[in-house]
Scaffold this active site. Structure first.
Site, PDB file in Angstrom:
ATOM      1  N   GLU A 147       0.819  -1.212   0.000  1.00  0.00           N
ATOM      2  CA  GLU A 147       0.000   0.000   0.000  1.00  0.00           C
ATOM      3  C   GLU A 147       0.851   1.260   0.000  1.00  0.00           C
ATOM      4  OE1 GLU A 147      -2.970   0.115  -0.709  1.00  0.00           O
ATOM      5  OE2 GLU A 147      -3.649  -1.927  -0.390  1.00  0.00           O
ATOM      6  N   TYR A 193      -6.284   6.632   3.817  1.00  0.00           N
ATOM      7  CA  TYR A 193      -6.454   5.572   2.827  1.00  0.00           C
ATOM      8  C   TYR A 193      -5.724   4.291   3.245  1.00  0.00           C
ATOM      9  CZ  TYR A 193      -5.340   2.417  -0.830  1.00  0.00           C
ATOM     10  OH  TYR A 193      -5.157   1.243  -1.504  1.00  0.00           O
ATOM     11  N   ASP A 213      -9.889   5.458  -2.189  1.00  0.00           N
ATOM     12  CA  ASP A 213      -8.752   6.016  -2.903  1.00  0.00           C
ATOM     13  C   ASP A 213      -9.290   6.822  -4.083  1.00  0.00           C
ATOM     14  OD1 ASP A 213      -9.617   4.106  -4.671  1.00  0.00           O
ATOM     15  OD2 ASP A 213      -7.602   3.568  -5.312  1.00  0.00           O
TER      16      ASP A 213
END
Length: 297
Positions: free
Chosen positions: A37, A120, A138
């Site tokens: 991520e 996020y 996102d």
DNA sequence: CATACGTGGTT
DNA sequence: TAACCAAGTAT
């Protein structure tokens, strides 16, 4: 409920069309997902893939990275861009060892407290690694929801609480399924409901899409463009860091002088790198943060 | 809320 | 070729 149907259609499509990405392997764990991520923040999948593999091969657990220097993390980051992310990830590893027994926590608040982990990323890790039922918002999801639900050509420039509410309303009740829906929305946004040229023909949500129903209204006029990259401090920072990344030991200031002729701008960029903790100055030389003195001096 | 923060591929 | 784009975060 029409909103529930959106998730159902998205998941059905995802089951058939999702890319086979290594961090999506079931049970892969919190650390590999956290690393993915962070790497994926503003960086395309194709460039992340090899870096992610190399990173996790070298540092399979947070404790492995925590035991190494920030300099090595910055080196392994290579050319992914935004190298401060490498530093944050190293800080993460240290924090995980210190505060979480070397594991990635499952709670939103604990994740959010980690360096480089924003709204996020915290939600993505909680949902994708631990199956928590949190909306994951996102840029892809914001665009998809703006179009399919609100009937607008695009989402606004900044993430808003309303985006979270709107996305939450689309999630199935079962946590694991909600997480899958989030992954499906992101994948749809990345592959089908794209920013430039959406492929509505291939979209499983087309029949329920408010934007398509409205005839795909055009976005508003030109938005103010950011500064160009060429000639910016950003570019100079990149050039300076590239030299330090490839060097094995301390680099004389004189060698850094070669990468950019404007003394003022070069000094400013270097000061920024030092300020950010990416670079350290030793006498009249520079090194990556935490660089160990080499044996051969 | 605007801006800084890398890099390289695509249009 | 210039502009745009790619799973954001911090200030």
């Amino acid at each position: 409920m029409s909103t529930t149907q959106l998730a159902a259609e998205a998941i059905r499509w995802y089951d058939e069309n999702a890319r086979d990405l290594p961090w999506r392997e079931p049970g892969i764990g919190g650390w590999p997902i956290l690393v993915s991520e962070v790497m994926l923040q503003q960086t395309p999948v194709v460039r992340v893939l090899p870096a992610w593999r190399a990173w996790l091969t070298r540092w399979p657990r947070p404790a492995d990275l925590a035991a190494d220097t920030p300099a090595e993390a910055i080196r392994m980051w290579g050319r992914l861009g935004y190298p401060r992310r490498a530093l944050r990830l190293h800080e993460c590893a240290v924090a995980l060892v210190a505060r979480h027994d070397g594991e990635v926590p499952t709670g939103l608040d604990e994740l959010l407290a980690l360096p480089g982990v924003g709204d996020y990323t915290a939600r993505a890790v909680a949902a994708f690694a631990y199956g928590r039922r949190h909306p994951v918002v996102d840029t892809n999801v914001r665009r998809l929801v703006a179009r399919a639900v609100a009937g607008e050509p695009d989402a606004g420039p900044a993430t808003r609480p309303a985006d979270l509410v709107a996305t939450e309303a689309l999630l199935p009740a079962a946590p694991e399924r909600a997480a899958r829906a989030s992954a499906a929305f992101m994948e749809l946004g990345a592959l089908v409901c794209t920013a430039r040229s959406p492929r509505c023909v291939d979209c499983p949500l087309a029949a329920r899409c408010a934007w398509r129903a409205s005839g795909r209204t055009a976005p508003p006029g030109p938005t103010r463009r950011p500064q160009r990259y060429a000639g910016t401090d950003r570019q100079v920072r990149g050039k300076l860091l590239a030299v330090l990344r490839e060097a094995t030991g301390p680099v004389p200031r004189a060698r850094l002088d070669l990468v950019w002729s404007d003394d003022l701008q070069r000094s400013r960029a270097l000061a920024g790198l030092i300020e950010d903790g990416l670079v350290e100055m030793l006498d009249d030389t520079c090194v990556l943060a935490g660089e160990q003195p080499s044996a051969d001096g």
